[in-house]
Every structure is written in structure tokens, then in C-alpha cells.
Design an enzyme around this catalytic site. Structure first.
Site, short mmCIF file in Angstrom:
data_model
loop_
_atom_site.label_atom_id
_atom_site.label_comp_id
_atom_site.label_asym_id
_atom_site.label_seq_id
_atom_site.Cartn_x
_atom_site.Cartn_y
_atom_site.Cartn_z
N THR A 1 0.92 -0.88 -0.51
CA THR A 1 0.52 0.04 0.55
C THR A 1 1.19 0.68 0.02
OG1 THR A 1 -2.03 -1.69 1.03
CG2 THR A 1 -1.43 1.01 1.65
N ARG B 1 -12.52 -9.12 -2.32
CA ARG B 1 -11.82 -8.34 -0.86
C ARG B 1 -11.31 -7.40 -0.78
NH1 ARG B 1 -8.06 -6.07 1.61
NH2 ARG B 1 -7.12 -6.41 3.71
N GLY C 1 -2.19 -1.94 6.73
CA GLY C 1 -1.73 -2.98 7.54
C GLY C 1 -2.07 -4.24 6.91
N GLY D 1 -10.05 -4.60 1.71
CA GLY D 1 -9.23 -3.43 2.27
C GLY D 1 -9.70 -2.19 2.98
N ASP D 2 -9.35 -1.54 4.16
CA ASP D 2 -9.51 -0.35 4.39
C ASP D 2 -8.70 1.37 3.84
OD1 ASP D 2 -6.11 -1.49 4.89
OD2 ASP D 2 -6.66 0.86 6.01
N1 ASP Z 1 -4.43 -2.33 4.42
C1 ASP Z 1 -4.12 -2.98 2.84
C2 ASP Z 1 -5.13 -3.78 2.72
O1 ASP Z 1 -5.71 -3.91 3.92
C3 ASP Z 1 -3.43 -3.54 2.44
C4 ASP Z 1 -1.00 -2.80 3.05
O2 ASP Z 1 -1.56 -1.76 3.26
O3 ASP Z 1 -0.96 -3.32 2.92
O4 ASP Z 1 -5.65 -3.57 1.55
#
Ligand code: ASP
Length: 329
Positions: free
Chosen positions: A195, A223, A247, A225-226
Site C-alpha cells: 500500500t 475482498r 497494514g 481492505g481499509d
Molecule cells: N491495508 C491494505 C489492505 O488491507 C494492505 C496494506 O496496507 O498493505 O488492503
């Protein structure tokens, strides 16, 4: 006597300019960093050079335009680099596909744009800005989001142009780990995530934040993510701060990490550093660490906490002073 006066004046001026040399742009390239000593010096240098390039480009855009321009320009450099898990270089899901997610937020107006589940856009961060500025929506996904961007004049690219050997190999490794251990969790634990993100402060005191990602290797198709979720992976509000996270996205969503940092500053009067480190430290403990974040307030205070091995990150000050780091340094 005159000499003493000159010296005094010099000290005063240099101190003033030092005090004013606040951070105006911070970036991250993800908290999925290999343990210290595992990365070759060459790769280490490539990462640092790419971060410095993103900072310089973002700085120039910030000076010419505003905080949103700085955020977008810095993130585009990281998306275009095959080193990071966003745009070119994005990781693959369990179906062998890349599904890109991104978001951007304007701290002055609280306008926001977000996109998820796309694979034909070279720069998802620009797509999220397009959604913010040219649609009546905040969050668009998949085919409809791609069509909207195309209709707005953005070029659609072949997903193959975002493919990298490295990310593909990470999927093969994850697949093998899942088969050997007989469960998908083993594959998800291989830790291939990343990310990229940026937070910026312009001369008018306006904050902005943005985040862009390919997600996590071997996640289920569909899926999200955030990173594209306002309040979880990205948030900006002039009265508080601008935040971009990286994360294990599920944790950042459940704990509304980015918005919680801003809320602590607004309602409790917490300083930026305290709010950012305490929110991150409050996440459930998981093997390898939950992740990290970058946060910036309107005074140029910056916080870059992480709970993993390291986090690719950097800052640039008002006078153009660049700092980049990967591990505790
Ligand atoms: N936060 C991102 C996700 O969960 C992944 C990452 O930050 O590495 O998609």
C-alpha cells in the site's frame, strides 16, 4: 557590540526559519517490510530513491496547486513504480487477479472519492479524485467505476501492464504455503502486502490524504481492505489531521483507525503524535504486527508509527528538506 548584535540577529532568524520549516508532505510505501538485514543493499537503495522521487514530485505539485495535488502526484509516482503494492506492482488475489483500491479526501471540504475492485486503471488515486470531483458519489467499484473513469477521459489499460514478476512470484509462494499447510491462513501469513499513501498540507492550511493499494496477496476475490474506506484507511479534516494507513485492513476497518485519530484530537485535545501512536498501539496484536500509518496536522506536526518490521516512509519540509526511512531510524 555590533558583532554581538549581528550574531543575535542571525540566531534569531535562523531559529525562526528552523521553527517554520515544518513538514508539508509525508508518504508511505507500506508496512509490509522484510526483516532488517533481509533486503539487499541495492533494493534498499531503490526503495529510498523511489520514496525521494515521490516526495520531490509531490512537493512540486503541492507548491503549484494545493494539498490534493501534492497527495495525488506523490501517490502516482509510487503507483507507477513496480516496487510498491499499488498500480503497477500490485499483488494478486487467490484468483490470480489484481483488484486495485484507492481513496482521497480533502480536509477543507470533507469531500472524498474512493474506488475499489478495479484492474484497468493505471492510477487509481487519480480515479478516486475523479469520482470525488466529477461524480455525485463518494465510492464506486468494479466495472461501473472503470466505465465512469473512461467516460471522463481516463485511459483504460490492460491488466497485463500492471503485472510484475515479483508480485506473481509472491502469489505462487503463498499458494504453495497454503497447499503445504492445508489452509489459506498460512498463505495470508506470508506477509505480502504493501500500500502507498500520502498526507499533505498546503500554504492555505488545507490538509489532504490519499491511499492506494493492491490489497494483500492471496485474499479472496472481491475482498476490500481499509485503503478505499474513508475513516478507516484514509481521512482528512483541517480541524484535526490527515491520515493514511497501511497494514491488515480488516483491523483498520473494525477500529476506524484514521477517523479515530482525528476524533481524539478534536474531542479530547490530544496532540497528533499521542493520538496516532495510541490508536495504532490499541489494535489487536497479531503476528508480524498490525501495520502503520502516516499522519499530519495543520501545524506541520507529523507522526509515522508502525508495529511491523518497518514501514517505507518519508517526509519533505517546507524548505524542501527530504527524509526517508524504512526501519527504526
Ligand atoms: N491495508 C491494505 C489492505 O488491507 C494492505 C496494506 O496496507 O498493505 O488492503
Amino acid at each position: 557590540m555590533r558583532a554581538v548584535f549581528v550574531l543575535f540577529a542571525f540566531l534569531l532568524v535562523s531559529n525562526l526559519s528552523f521553527a517554520q520549516d515544518k513538514v508539508i508532505l509525508a508518504i508511505h510505501g507500506g508496512a509490509g517490510v522484510a526483516p532488517k538485514g533481509k533486503m539487499s543493499p541495492l533494493l534498499d537503495k531503490e526503495y529510498r530513491d523511489a520514496l525521494a522521487q515521490a516526495l520531490k514530485t509531490g512537493y512540486a505539485a503541492l507548491a503549484k496547486g494545493g494539498s490534493l495535488d501534492g497527495v495525488e502526484a506523490a501517490i502516482k509516482v509510487l503507483e507507477d513504480s513496480p516496487l510498491f503494492n499499488a498500480g503497477k506492482g500490485a499483488v494478486f488475489n487467490r484468483d490470480g487477479r489484481q483488484e486495485l483500491n484507492a481513496s482521497i479526501m480533502d480536509g477543507k471540504t470533507k469531500k472524498a472519492g474512493a474506488i475499489a475492485g478495479v484492474s484497468r486503471l493505471k492510477n487509481p488515486i487519480s480515479a478516486s479524485r475523479l469520482i470525488m470531483e466529477k461524480s455525485e458519489h463518494v465510492f464506486m467499484i468494479g466495472d461501473g467505476a472503470e466505465r465512469f473513469c473512461r467516460d471522463q477521459g481516463m485511459e483504460l489499460v490492460s491488466p497485463l501492464s500492471l503485472w510484475t514478476e515479483r508480485a506473481w512470484k509472491q502469489l505462487q509462494d503463498a499458494d504453495e504455503a497454503a497447499r503445504k499447510k492445508g489452509n489459506a491462513q498460512a498463505a495470508l501469513d506470508t506477509g505480502h502486502f504493501g500500500t502507498v499513501g500520502a498526507v499533505a498540507l498546503d500554504k492555505d492550511g488545507n490538509l489532504a490524504a490519499g491511499t492506494s493499494t493492491g490489497g494483500i496477496t492471496y485474499v479472496r476475490a472481491g475482498r476490500v481492505g481499509d485503503s478505499p474506506i474513508i475513516g478507516a484507511g484514509t481521512y482528512a479534516e483541517n480541524e484535526a489531521c490527515a491520515v493514511s494507513c497501511t497494514g491488515k485492513g480488516e483491523l483498520f476497518i473494525r477500529h476506524t483507525v484514521a477517523a479515530d485519530i482525528a476524533a481524539r484530537m478534536k474531542y479530547r485535545g490530544d496532540a497528533l503524535k499521542k493520538a496516532a501512536t495510541e490508536v495504532l498501539a490499541g489494535l489487536p496484536k497479531i503476528p508480524g504486527g498490525a501495520g502503520g500509518l502516516i499522519a499530519l496536522d495543520r501545524h506541520g506536526n507529523v507522526a509515522l508509527p508502525f508495529s511491523t518490521n518497518g514501514m517505507f516512509r518519508g517526509t519533505i519540509s517546507q524548505t524542501g528538506k527530504i527524509w526517508v526511512g524504512i526501519y527504526e531510524e
